[in-house]
Design a protein around this motif. Structure first.
Motif, short mmCIF file in Angstrom:
data_model
loop_
_atom_site.label_atom_id
_atom_site.label_comp_id
_atom_site.label_asym_id
_atom_site.label_seq_id
_atom_site.Cartn_x
_atom_site.Cartn_y
_atom_site.Cartn_z
N PHE A 1 0.86 -1.10 0.03
CA PHE A 1 -0.08 0.02 -0.07
C PHE A 1 0.73 1.29 -0.10
O PHE A 1 0.65 2.09 -0.99
CB PHE A 1 -1.11 0.12 1.24
CG PHE A 1 -2.13 -0.84 1.11
CD1 PHE A 1 -2.18 -1.58 0.20
CD2 PHE A 1 -3.26 -0.59 1.75
CE1 PHE A 1 -3.51 -2.61 -0.06
CE2 PHE A 1 -4.55 -1.20 1.55
CZ PHE A 1 -4.51 -2.49 0.54
N ALA A 2 1.66 1.34 0.99
CA ALA A 2 2.57 2.65 0.89
C ALA A 2 3.49 2.53 -0.14
O ALA A 2 3.89 3.81 -0.75
CB ALA A 2 3.46 2.71 2.36
N ALA A 3 4.04 1.35 -0.64
CA ALA A 3 4.86 1.44 -1.71
C ALA A 3 4.46 1.74 -3.10
O ALA A 3 5.15 2.60 -3.76
CB ALA A 3 5.63 -0.06 -1.54
N PHE A 4 2.94 1.55 -3.29
CA PHE A 4 2.46 1.74 -4.32
C PHE A 4 2.25 3.44 -4.17
O PHE A 4 2.51 4.07 -5.27
CB PHE A 4 0.92 1.18 -4.52
CG PHE A 4 0.25 1.72 -5.78
CD1 PHE A 4 0.41 1.28 -7.02
CD2 PHE A 4 -0.78 2.70 -5.45
CE1 PHE A 4 -0.20 1.75 -8.09
CE2 PHE A 4 -1.50 3.10 -6.65
CZ PHE A 4 -1.20 2.56 -7.73
N GLY A 5 1.84 3.93 -3.27
CA GLY A 5 1.49 5.30 -3.05
C GLY A 5 2.72 6.10 -3.13
O GLY A 5 2.76 7.01 -4.01
N SER A 6 4.13 5.76 -2.69
CA SER A 6 5.16 6.53 -3.13
C SER A 6 5.76 6.13 -4.20
O SER A 6 6.67 6.89 -4.62
CB SER A 6 6.12 6.07 -1.72
OG SER A 6 6.43 4.60 -1.66
N HIS A 7 5.64 4.95 -4.91
CA HIS A 7 6.40 4.85 -6.29
C HIS A 7 5.63 4.98 -7.52
O HIS A 7 5.98 4.90 -8.44
CB HIS A 7 6.79 3.28 -6.13
CG HIS A 7 7.88 3.23 -5.15
ND1 HIS A 7 7.94 2.89 -3.69
CD2 HIS A 7 9.26 3.41 -5.16
CE1 HIS A 7 8.84 3.07 -3.13
NE2 HIS A 7 9.97 3.31 -4.02
N ALA A 8 4.22 5.15 -6.96
CA ALA A 8 3.28 5.35 -8.42
C ALA A 8 3.46 6.56 -9.18
O ALA A 8 4.12 7.72 -8.63
CB ALA A 8 1.84 5.37 -7.79
N ARG A 9 3.62 6.26 -10.47
CA ARG A 9 3.80 7.48 -11.56
C ARG A 9 3.00 7.47 -12.45
O ARG A 9 2.01 6.52 -12.83
CB ARG A 9 4.95 7.52 -12.00
CG ARG A 9 6.26 7.46 -10.97
CD ARG A 9 6.60 8.74 -10.40
NE ARG A 9 7.60 8.88 -9.46
CZ ARG A 9 7.59 8.68 -8.35
NH1 ARG A 9 6.39 8.19 -7.64
NH2 ARG A 9 8.59 8.65 -7.49
N GLY A 10 2.88 8.56 -13.21
CA GLY A 10 1.72 8.62 -14.22
C GLY A 10 0.28 8.61 -13.95
O GLY A 10 0.00 9.13 -13.20
N TRP A 11 -0.36 7.82 -14.69
CA TRP A 11 -1.83 8.06 -14.66
C TRP A 11 -2.37 6.94 -13.17
O TRP A 11 -3.47 7.62 -12.51
CB TRP A 11 -2.58 7.25 -15.69
CG TRP A 11 -2.14 5.85 -16.04
CD1 TRP A 11 -1.34 5.56 -16.87
CD2 TRP A 11 -3.32 4.73 -15.24
NE1 TRP A 11 -1.27 3.91 -16.84
CE2 TRP A 11 -2.42 3.68 -15.82
CE3 TRP A 11 -4.10 4.52 -14.44
CZ2 TRP A 11 -2.70 2.35 -15.77
CZ3 TRP A 11 -4.56 3.44 -14.05
CH2 TRP A 11 -3.88 2.25 -14.80
N ARG A 12 -1.38 6.17 -12.73
CA ARG A 12 -1.74 5.33 -11.52
C ARG A 12 -1.59 6.49 -10.41
O ARG A 12 -2.20 6.24 -9.18
CB ARG A 12 -0.58 4.35 -11.38
CG ARG A 12 -0.64 3.23 -12.43
CD ARG A 12 0.16 2.18 -12.46
NE ARG A 12 -0.16 1.07 -13.47
CZ ARG A 12 0.37 1.21 -14.55
NH1 ARG A 12 1.07 2.24 -14.92
NH2 ARG A 12 0.39 0.09 -15.24
N ARG A 13 -0.61 7.36 -10.31
CA ARG A 13 -0.45 8.21 -9.39
C ARG A 13 -1.87 9.14 -9.25
O ARG A 13 -2.28 9.42 -8.06
CB ARG A 13 0.73 9.16 -9.59
CG ARG A 13 0.75 10.31 -8.65
CD ARG A 13 1.86 11.17 -9.05
NE ARG A 13 3.38 10.64 -8.17
CZ ARG A 13 4.22 11.33 -8.39
NH1 ARG A 13 4.47 12.20 -9.47
NH2 ARG A 13 5.33 10.79 -7.60
N TRP A 14 -2.40 9.64 -10.29
CA TRP A 14 -3.47 10.38 -10.26
C TRP A 14 -4.56 9.88 -9.90
O TRP A 14 -5.64 10.28 -9.21
CB TRP A 14 -3.56 11.39 -11.55
CG TRP A 14 -2.08 11.83 -11.96
CD1 TRP A 14 -1.56 11.38 -13.13
CD2 TRP A 14 -1.36 12.73 -11.35
NE1 TRP A 14 -0.58 12.18 -13.56
CE2 TRP A 14 -0.14 12.92 -12.41
CE3 TRP A 14 -1.19 13.40 -9.99
CZ2 TRP A 14 0.76 13.61 -11.88
CZ3 TRP A 14 -0.21 14.01 -9.64
CH2 TRP A 14 0.90 14.15 -10.59
#
Length: 551
Positions: free
Chosen positions: A23-36
């Protein structure tokens, strides 16, 4: 080497790859459309913490991912200001999700007269949230500016978003709807803290407590993981304990010889403003209001909702005479009604006001209160946009030529047989610290409204919850009459004495609770919160000053 290996093992088992893996890993490493998309989804989940749902854990599910997403901006881009730009975009998408999920019901107003307004519904359902989202965008950027790589970033986040919420409640006439503090402001015990710090103080506390669990997945030591969540739990327990202590076990005392009757006609909005229905509407009001009371005692004060008539009551002697005939000797009617001034020389028509009028048993209007804080696009079109709006064939929702005029200032309303009244019309009741007029403190908040525009949606529940919180902030009883609901009498502690549910025709007979002494919030206003925010800001600035580079 052994110490480094031990730290890595601890992070591996209890941090990002621990209890909630990824969960935290996805939030801190998400980029592009996944982040938004993650930011939008996190914001949308937070709407479940608002009325009528009141699912408090949704606050954590919304705010903790926001922390992790902001963590991912630490090494963002080649520019030293790139993290701020990314943080602002994250805040915009998070806010857009929050406001779309929390305010979608605004679209119902565009369907009342669908032939005229349905085409504009996307502008209300998506356009307004898109504009409001710039406030959390600012809040996220400010938080990122103060960011620290430990639990103190929770404080930076709460500080940034609280300031943005204060701005949202005041700039461009203000719209403090569904501020995060309402997550706590709908529980009887938790809402009592509003008597100390008001809505924005609750917002700061909500943000601190809701975001604190984020460090459970990012802390490097047991202390780092549990210190902030433990403090948050202690704060929540402290608030609940204070509420339990403050709310008395017995019912509030009542004002002698005051017997209220609230009438809720439950008229659909498309019929309410049709002049052809004027006689049927008046008959409905009169027949409902004339129902016998449970104990056979006639009411002393009859209360009808906002904009009760599709005509100008003060210019209709026949209707005033019918009202006078309805009332018992010595009793009065308090009703919402449109009012028009006499035109000035050279004017074709006078100015229109959204008003509360007080009428006695002779059909005489004894006094009026004119609404100060009008609804943009609902009751008037802002002058700077008037030409553009009319060019595309749009007008305000209310059928008043040129829209309503605002009164110059809020005034205490004098009503025979009642203590001094702080009158509010419709959404004037959502503005924390602004419901009382000039002069001595009143002993009653009166709110008349018409939420029929929004049907059976979360909107009327949210509106009632915000009006109810004003009673706790000020230590005053609230008497509320709404066309379709929710009508109620609320004591100074936020306890509902009488209530007519949403979308129900009926009456509510009640005594009037006595006002409590002035609250800390009434006496001190936002000074304690302002001082707290300033201290937090200076502490974070000083701490960041020790860092040599902008992260």
């Amino acid at each position: 080497m052994m110490r480094l290996a031990k730290r890595d093992a601890l992070t591996e088992t209890s941090g990002i790859a621990g209890i909630l893996p990824g969960f935290a890993a996805f939030g801190s490493h998400a980029r592009g459309w996944r982040r938004w998309l993650a930011a939008f989804a996190a914001g949308a989940v937070g709407a479940l913490a608002m009325p009528p749902f009141g699912f408090l854990p949704a606050l954590v599910l919304s705010l903790a991912p926001a922390i992790w997403l902001l963590d991912g901006t630490v090494k963002e881009g080649p520019s030293r200001w790139a993290p701020l730009k990314t943080a602002a975009l994250l805040g915009w998408f998070w806010g857009f999700g929050t406001f779309v999920a929390g305010l979608w019901w605004l679209g119902a107003a565009f369907l009342v007269e669908a032939d005229q307004f349905a085409w504009a519904m996307p502008f209300g359902v998506l356009g307004l949230p898109a504009l409001l989202a710039f406030f959390p965008a600012f809040g996220f950027a400010l938080a990122r500016l103060l960011w620290l790589p430990d639990a103190r970033r929770i404080l930076a986040f709460a500080l940034g978003l609280t300031i943005s919420e204060i701005l949202r409640g005041h700039l461009f006439t203000g719209f403090p709807w569904n501020s995060p503090g309402m997550a706590l402001g709908q529980n009887l015990w938790l809402m009592q803290a509003a008597s100390l710090v008001g809505l924005y103080g609750l917002t700061f506390l909500s943000l601190c407590m809701g975001a604190a669990p984020a460090v459970l997945l990012t802390g490097r030591t047991i202390r780092a993981r549990w210190m902030a969540p433990a403090l948050a739990a202690m704060m929540l327990l402290g608030m609940a304990s204070f509420g339990f202590w403050r709310v008395p076990s017995e019912a509030s005392a009542t004002v002698p010889e005051v017997r209220l009757r609230i009438m809720q006609p439950n008229l659909p909005q498309d019929a309410k403003f049709n002049p052809r229905n004027r006689d049927a509407i008046m008959r409905r009001y009169l027949s409902l209001s004339a129902r016998p009371t449970r104990d056979g005692t006639a009411p002393t004060h009859l209360i009808w909702p906002e904009s009760a008539f599709p005509f100008l009551l003060h210019r209709d002697p026949a209707s005033l005479a019918q009202i006078g005939a309805l009332l018992e000797p010595g009793s009065v009617l308090i009703t919402g009604a449109a009012r028009m001034d006499e035109p000035l020389p050279g004017e074709a028509a006078g100015k229109f006001y959204n008003s509360i009028q007080v009428i006695d048993d002779r059909g005489t209007i004894l006094g009026s209160y004119d609404k100060v804080h009008l609804v943009p696009f609902g009751e008037y079109v802002p002058k700077v946009l008037d030409a553009l709006i009319r060019a595309v064939g749009l007008r305000q929702f209310v059928h008043i030529p040129g829209g309503f005029e605002p009164a110059e200032k809020r005034m205490t309303l004098a009503i025979p047989g009642l203590p001094p009244v702080a009158a509010t019309i419709c959404y004037e009741a959502i503005f924390s610290g602004e419901v009382l007029g000039d002069g001595p403190r009143p002993d009653l908040i009166l709110n008349v409204t018409n939420d029929a525009w929004f049907g059976d949606t979360p909107g009327p529940y949210q509106h009632f919850a915000q009006a109810r919180l004003r009673a706790v902030e000020e230590g005053l009883p609230l008497v509320r009459a709404a066309n379709t609901g929710i009508s109620a009498v609320v004591d100074p502690f936020g306890r509902v004495v009488e209530r007519i549910p949403l979308s129900v025709e009926g009456i509510a007979d009640s005594s009037l609770p006595v006002a409590e002494p002035a609250t800390v919030y009434h006496r001190w206003g936002r000074f304690p919160l302002t001082a707290t925010l300033l201290i937090c800001f200076m502490a974070l600035i000083v701490r960041r000053g020790h860092r040599r580079s902008f992260p």
